[in-house]
Design a protein around this motif. Sequence first.
Motif, PDB file in Angstrom:
ATOM      1  N   ASN A 271      -0.189   4.881  15.466  1.00 55.55           N
ATOM      2  CA  ASN A 271       1.250   4.452  15.851  1.00 55.55           C
ATOM      3  C   ASN A 271       2.167   5.462  15.556  1.00 55.55           C
ATOM      4  O   ASN A 271       2.228   6.562  14.555  1.00 55.55           O
ATOM      5  CB  ASN A 271       1.560   3.347  14.808  1.00 55.55           C
TER       6      ASN A 271
ATOM      7  N   ASN B 262       4.877   6.322  13.004  1.00 53.28           N
ATOM      8  CA  ASN B 262       4.347   6.813  11.578  1.00 53.28           C
ATOM      9  C   ASN B 262       3.888   8.115  11.400  1.00 53.28           C
ATOM     10  O   ASN B 262       3.424   8.582  10.296  1.00 53.28           O
ATOM     11  CB  ASN B 262       3.410   6.066  11.260  1.00 53.28           C
TER      12      ASN B 262
ATOM     13  N   SER C 299       4.553  12.441  11.211  1.00 51.25           N
ATOM     14  CA  SER C 299       5.632  13.309  10.898  1.00 51.25           C
ATOM     15  C   SER C 299       5.247  14.634  11.442  1.00 51.25           C
ATOM     16  O   SER C 299       3.722  14.878  11.610  1.00 51.25           O
ATOM     17  CB  SER C 299       5.753  13.483   9.369  1.00 51.25           C
TER      18      SER C 299
ATOM     19  N   PRO D 261      -0.494   8.788   9.792  1.00 57.77           N
ATOM     20  CA  PRO D 261      -0.537   8.174   8.531  1.00 57.77           C
ATOM     21  C   PRO D 261      -1.969   8.408   7.778  1.00 57.77           C
ATOM     22  O   PRO D 261      -1.672   8.426   6.558  1.00 57.77           O
ATOM     23  CB  PRO D 261      -0.465   6.638   8.759  1.00 57.77           C
TER      24      PRO D 261
END
Length: 178
Positions: free
Chosen positions: A76, A79, A81, A153
């Motif tokens: 996803n 999610n 960074s 994630p």
Amino acid sequence: MKWLSLLLMGIIIAAVLVAGCTDEENPGLSLPEADAIQPGQVMMVIGNVTGNGIPGGTIDTITFTVGLVPKEKQVNMANISIVYADAVRTESLIPVEGFRGDPPPGHWGILEVQNEVGSPNNRLEYEERFVIRINPRAPLVPHQFIMIIVKPPSGTPLTIRRVSPPTIIKENNILTSI
């Protein structure tokens, strides 16, 4: 006796020369391949990493395409960074609102999804490719080393290491891997 020492010296010199001339290659210093897939990594770079900027000046935005490593599950993108680093600074980039669009300074955004599966969403799935643009606050100058880290994630982050070109043009400056 004089001839014997000359013969012995000739044999030693020949042995040293022959020892240095073998068919074996010296492996030398082993550097990791650019963008090599690391254990546990779920995303990979596909194609070139390019920059847009001011001709003869600096690069303002950097664009790259990511896809899934074969046999990995979906990610996803809402999610992840993204961290940008150069020789002077490190900066955590903020996604644009809605995750899609051209990013202002200090942000990242998804420009397009290639081979999109199903209805539009922010999940990177099998054979999909997400074109991402980042806009660091400080522009790149010629010959500058940068690193972009895309952290999902879970799993090993994708680390992109590049150097900006010696001459900067307006669009499609290809950042070379190191």
